[in-house]
Write a protein that holds these residues in place. Structure first.
Motif, PDB file in Angstrom:
ATOM      1  N   LEU A 182       0.838  -1.203   0.000  1.00 24.41           N
ATOM      2  CA  LEU A 182       0.000   0.000   0.000  1.00 24.41           C
ATOM      3  C   LEU A 182       0.873   1.253   0.000  1.00 24.41           C
ATOM      4  O   LEU A 182       0.613   2.208  -0.738  1.00 24.41           O
ATOM      5  CB  LEU A 182      -0.918   0.000   1.238  1.00 24.41           C
ATOM      6  CG  LEU A 182      -1.715   1.292   1.473  1.00 24.41           C
ATOM      7  CD1 LEU A 182      -2.785   1.467   0.403  1.00 24.41           C
ATOM      8  CD2 LEU A 182      -2.356   1.301   2.869  1.00 24.41           C
ATOM      9  N   GLY A 183       1.930   1.203   0.827  1.00 26.19           N
ATOM     10  CA  GLY A 183       2.854   2.335   0.894  1.00 26.19           C
ATOM     11  C   GLY A 183       3.484   2.614  -0.458  1.00 26.19           C
ATOM     12  O   GLY A 183       3.564   3.762  -0.899  1.00 26.19           O
ATOM     13  N   ASP A 184       3.906   1.542  -1.131  1.00 33.56           N
ATOM     14  CA  ASP A 184       4.519   1.713  -2.447  1.00 33.56           C
ATOM     15  C   ASP A 184       3.545   2.384  -3.413  1.00 33.56           C
ATOM     16  O   ASP A 184       3.916   3.271  -4.188  1.00 33.56           O
ATOM     17  CB  ASP A 184       4.965   0.356  -3.013  1.00 33.56           C
ATOM     18  CG  ASP A 184       6.124  -0.232  -2.211  1.00 33.56           C
ATOM     19  OD1 ASP A 184       6.758   0.537  -1.456  1.00 33.56           O
ATOM     20  OD2 ASP A 184       6.371  -1.444  -2.314  1.00 33.56           O
ATOM     21  N   GLU A 185       2.271   1.960  -3.354  1.00 31.16           N
ATOM     22  CA  GLU A 185       1.263   2.524  -4.264  1.00 31.16           C
ATOM     23  C   GLU A 185       1.003   4.005  -3.980  1.00 31.16           C
ATOM     24  O   GLU A 185       0.735   4.783  -4.883  1.00 31.16           O
ATOM     25  CB  GLU A 185      -0.062   1.750  -4.124  1.00 31.16           C
ATOM     26  CG  GLU A 185      -0.018   0.355  -4.739  1.00 31.16           C
ATOM     27  CD  GLU A 185      -1.140  -0.557  -4.222  1.00 31.16           C
ATOM     28  OE1 GLU A 185      -1.069  -1.764  -4.486  1.00 31.16           O
ATOM     29  OE2 GLU A 185      -2.064  -0.036  -3.541  1.00 31.16           O
ATOM     30  N   MET A 186       1.065   4.387  -2.703  1.00 34.42           N
ATOM     31  CA  MET A 186       0.755   5.765  -2.328  1.00 34.42           C
ATOM     32  C   MET A 186       2.007   6.636  -2.187  1.00 34.42           C
ATOM     33  O   MET A 186       1.925   7.775  -1.722  1.00 34.42           O
ATOM     34  CB  MET A 186      -0.025   5.782  -1.005  1.00 34.42           C
ATOM     35  CG  MET A 186      -1.375   5.101  -1.095  1.00 34.42           C
ATOM     36  SD  MET A 186      -2.262   5.226   0.472  1.00 34.42           S
ATOM     37  CE  MET A 186      -2.729   6.961   0.477  1.00 34.42           C
ATOM     38  N   ASN A 187       3.167   6.053  -2.567  1.00 38.63           N
ATOM     39  CA  ASN A 187       4.416   6.782  -2.452  1.00 38.63           C
ATOM     40  C   ASN A 187       4.741   7.165  -0.999  1.00 38.63           C
ATOM     41  O   ASN A 187       5.205   8.272  -0.707  1.00 38.63           O
ATOM     42  CB  ASN A 187       4.390   8.024  -3.339  1.00 38.63           C
ATOM     43  CG  ASN A 187       5.784   8.429  -3.752  1.00 38.63           C
ATOM     44  OD1 ASN A 187       6.717   7.632  -3.616  1.00 38.63           O
ATOM     45  ND2 ASN A 187       5.935   9.655  -4.226  1.00 38.63           N
ATOM     46  N   LEU A 188       4.435   6.241  -0.101  1.00 33.80           N
ATOM     47  CA  LEU A 188       4.705   6.444   1.321  1.00 33.80           C
ATOM     48  C   LEU A 188       5.546   5.267   1.812  1.00 33.80           C
ATOM     49  O   LEU A 188       5.558   4.207   1.184  1.00 33.80           O
ATOM     50  CB  LEU A 188       3.403   6.437   2.131  1.00 33.80           C
ATOM     51  CG  LEU A 188       2.404   7.538   1.879  1.00 33.80           C
ATOM     52  CD1 LEU A 188       1.051   7.118   2.416  1.00 33.80           C
ATOM     53  CD2 LEU A 188       2.858   8.819   2.557  1.00 33.80           C
ATOM     54  N   LYS A 189       6.205   5.468   2.953  1.00 34.15           N
ATOM     55  CA  LYS A 189       6.917   4.346   3.555  1.00 34.15           C
ATOM     56  C   LYS A 189       6.051   3.836   4.702  1.00 34.15           C
ATOM     57  O   LYS A 189       5.724   4.597   5.613  1.00 34.15           O
ATOM     58  CB  LYS A 189       8.255   4.844   4.076  1.00 34.15           C
ATOM     59  CG  LYS A 189       9.173   3.749   4.505  1.00 34.15           C
ATOM     60  CD  LYS A 189      10.506   4.336   4.924  1.00 34.15           C
ATOM     61  CE  LYS A 189      11.523   3.248   5.109  1.00 34.15           C
ATOM     62  NZ  LYS A 189      12.209   2.871   3.892  1.00 34.15           N
ATOM     63  N   ILE A 190       5.636   2.592   4.641  1.00 36.90           N
ATOM     64  CA  ILE A 190       4.849   2.027   5.738  1.00 36.90           C
ATOM     65  C   ILE A 190       5.607   0.841   6.336  1.00 36.90           C
ATOM     66  O   ILE A 190       5.912  -0.127   5.648  1.00 36.90           O
ATOM     67  CB  ILE A 190       3.443   1.575   5.269  1.00 36.90           C
ATOM     68  CG1 ILE A 190       2.714   2.752   4.606  1.00 36.90           C
ATOM     69  CG2 ILE A 190       2.646   1.034   6.451  1.00 36.90           C
ATOM     70  CD1 ILE A 190       1.278   2.452   4.204  1.00 36.90           C
TER      71      ILE A 190
END
Lengths: 459, 89
Positions: free
Chosen positions: B67-75
């Motif tokens: 999900l992080g990769d898709e939203m350009n976030l690091k989770i």
């Protein structure tokens, strides 16, 4: 659900940990499984090798996947999973054969099967003299390291209790050189997998010197932590500290790093159903930017590692790491201290290239830190007796100061001072360093044993 | 047992909803949420109860990373013990 500060864990602490992992190269350097091979001895070398291969594969079959699972659960990189075994000379003692390289091949095959990147224990302990199997093992080291990829070898030639076996020291100069020659087509990498020790620890999880001592249990989990980048970053964030405050800051940082190692060690021990041995409190650099012990010393205020003041700064660092780490782990062991492997440390490579860091300074540094003259490229035409004399000097420092010292020199075959050797990966690269050419040949040629020092008489 | 989910990146609409959604699907009960700023970046930290997780922990972690990769976030999803070990005596 409510908004605000988490009542159990401080959000600052969470972000600090994540920042250490993401930006400061915090990791667990190695989970090393020690396996006793004493029950694999056999007068027939082929049968012994089969037993060795089977036992290692049986005990360590889940080591790599368990490491990966722990890494995923806690979000901590665990760089290496490795195996250390009983010194193979003890198994060679039972064999009726002269050529024992088959043992190294069996270890290498097992390492490939279970997926570990190094296996340590192609070793002999000869600090007081040679037993059956010791000569054959030492003699076979060059061929064994040339014929295998993942096997690491070590020879303990001295101790505070026994003195220094100068016959073994004399042998090892030639063995190191021959090991480099047989792997000259691969940047002499064989010599990078061979360590000569004084006071070798029997529970060291770090390669190339790891082996499973005879006083150890059948199987054990030892963990080596790292984190030079975290220590350097902590110092960089704090201005105007005096040296007592610098020491305190390093202690606090080392505590956190070690607690992480202790958690991983306990978890690995539980999941693998193998007793937890020790955490090795070490600062182990890698060639990666931001993972250098030299840069910590420079952060303390030295223009470059190797400058006058380097030994004092390293002494402070080494002591603070131990003081911070000791309370964070229930069992501490191995080498425990700062490592100074030249080709594996970006700051040391730079300092060696420009001539600020010399072999003489490195020798002084080994008196106050955890290992010795480590990963140093020397000219390929260095005579064996000079290599032996370098080993003797290091062993003397270890023997007199009741500490571990070691020598891992790489004679760069066909190269001279200023040329470079590049091993790749964690072993790094570095310049060929200058060696004092005055001959110690007669001294080394005397042989015999340097008596144990008065410090050994503690009873 | 609890896990800490940390979302780091540029603040965008729907982060909380999407992370919460995955947690709900996996039966991870969110017990606390807090927000911080880390070097100019938005950081949301969630504490979730993972005792009743209906998938392996690693899978939850992988779904959130994706999900992080898709939203350009690091989770990042990490077991709470790492923080307790490092920051408490």
């Amino acid at each position: 659900m409510h908004m605000g500060g988490l009542n159990i864990i401080n959000s600052h602490d969470i972000l600090e940990t994540i920042n250490m992992i993401d930006n400061e190269n915090l990791d667990v350097r190695t989970i090393t499984m020690g396996i006793s091979l004493l029950d694999c001895a056999d007068s027939n070398i082929d049968r012994a090798c089969d037993k060795i291969y089977d036992k290692i594969c049986r005990y360590a079959k889940d080591l790599v996947t368990t490491g990966e699972e722990i890494s995923a659960q806690y979000g901590i990189p665990i760089i290496n999973k490795r195996v250390a075994v009983t010194p193979i000379a003890m198994l060679a003692a039972s064999c009726q054969t002269q050529s024992i390289v088959k043992f190294a091949k069996a270890l290498d095959k097992a390492a490939h099967e279970i997926g570990v990147n190094f296996i340590g224990g192609y070793s002999a302990l000869v600090q007081k003299g040679f037993a059956a199997g010791d000569y054959a093992l030492i003699d076979s080291i060059p061929e064994a390291l040339a014929a295998t990829e993942r096997v690491c070898s070590s020879v303990n030639i001295g101790s505070t209790k026994a003195g220094i076996n100068m016959d073994a020291v004399a042998m090892m100069g030639g063995i190191i050189k021959k090991t480099a020659e047989l792997t000259a087509d691969r940047n002499c990498i064989g010599a990078a997998k061979l360590v000569v020790f004084c006071n070798a620890p029997e529970d060291n999880p770090f390669m190339a010197g790891a082996f499973h001592g005879v006083g150890e249990p059948d199987c054990v989990i030892n963990v080596g932590v790292s984190g030079p980048g975290v220590v350097r970053a902590a110092l960089a964030k704090s201005d105007n500290l005096d040296l007592a405050e610098v020491s305190d800051l390093i202690k606090k940082t080392a505590f956190k790093i070690t607690r992480m190692g202790q958690l991983v060690a306990r978890e690995a021990s539980k999941r693998l159903c193998v007793p937890f041995g020790i955490v090795d409190l070490s600062l182990a650099p890698t060639p990666a930017i931001g993972d250098s012990v030299a840069h910590i010393l420079e952060e303390m205020g030295l223009e470059m590692c190797g400058a006058h003041g380097t030994t004092a700064a390293l002494a402070l660092l080494n002591d603070a790491v131990k003081k911070g780490g000791i309370m964070a782990s229930s069992h501490v062991g191995g080498l425990s201290g700062a490592f100074i492997p030249v080709t594996e440390d970006a700051g040391m490579i730079d300092a060696a290239r420009c001539g600020t860091l010399t072999l003489n300074k490195l020798e002084a540094m080994t008196a106050v830190c955890s290992v010795g003259l480590d990963m140093i490229n020397i000219p390929g035409d260095t005579p064996p007796e000079i290599i032996s004399a370098i080993i003797a000097d290091e062993a003397a420092i270890g023997m007199i100061n009741s500490k571990t010292t070691a020598v891992r020199l790489i004679p760069a075959i066909g190269k001279k001072v200023g040329d470079e050797l590049n091993f790749g990966g964690l072993l790094g690269s570095g310049p060929v360093m200058d060696v004092n050419p005055a001959s110690p040949a007669v001294f080394i040629g005397r042989g015999g044993r340097i008596p144990a020092p008065i410090q050994s008489l503690k009873n | 047992m609890k896990a800490v989910i940390t979302v780091i990146g540029k603040d965008t609409v729907g982060i909380l909803a999407k992370v919460s959604n995955i947690c709900a699907e996996c039966d991870a009960n969110i017990t606390e949420v807090t927000q911080s700023v880390l070097q100019d970046l938005f950081a949301m930290i969630m504490l979730v109860d993972i005792d009743k997780l209906n998938i392996p922990f690693v899978e939850l972690s992988q779904r959130l990373t994706k999900l992080g990769d898709e939203m350009n976030l690091k989770i990042l999803t990490m077991h709470e013990d790492i923080f307790n070990s490092m920051h408490k005596i």
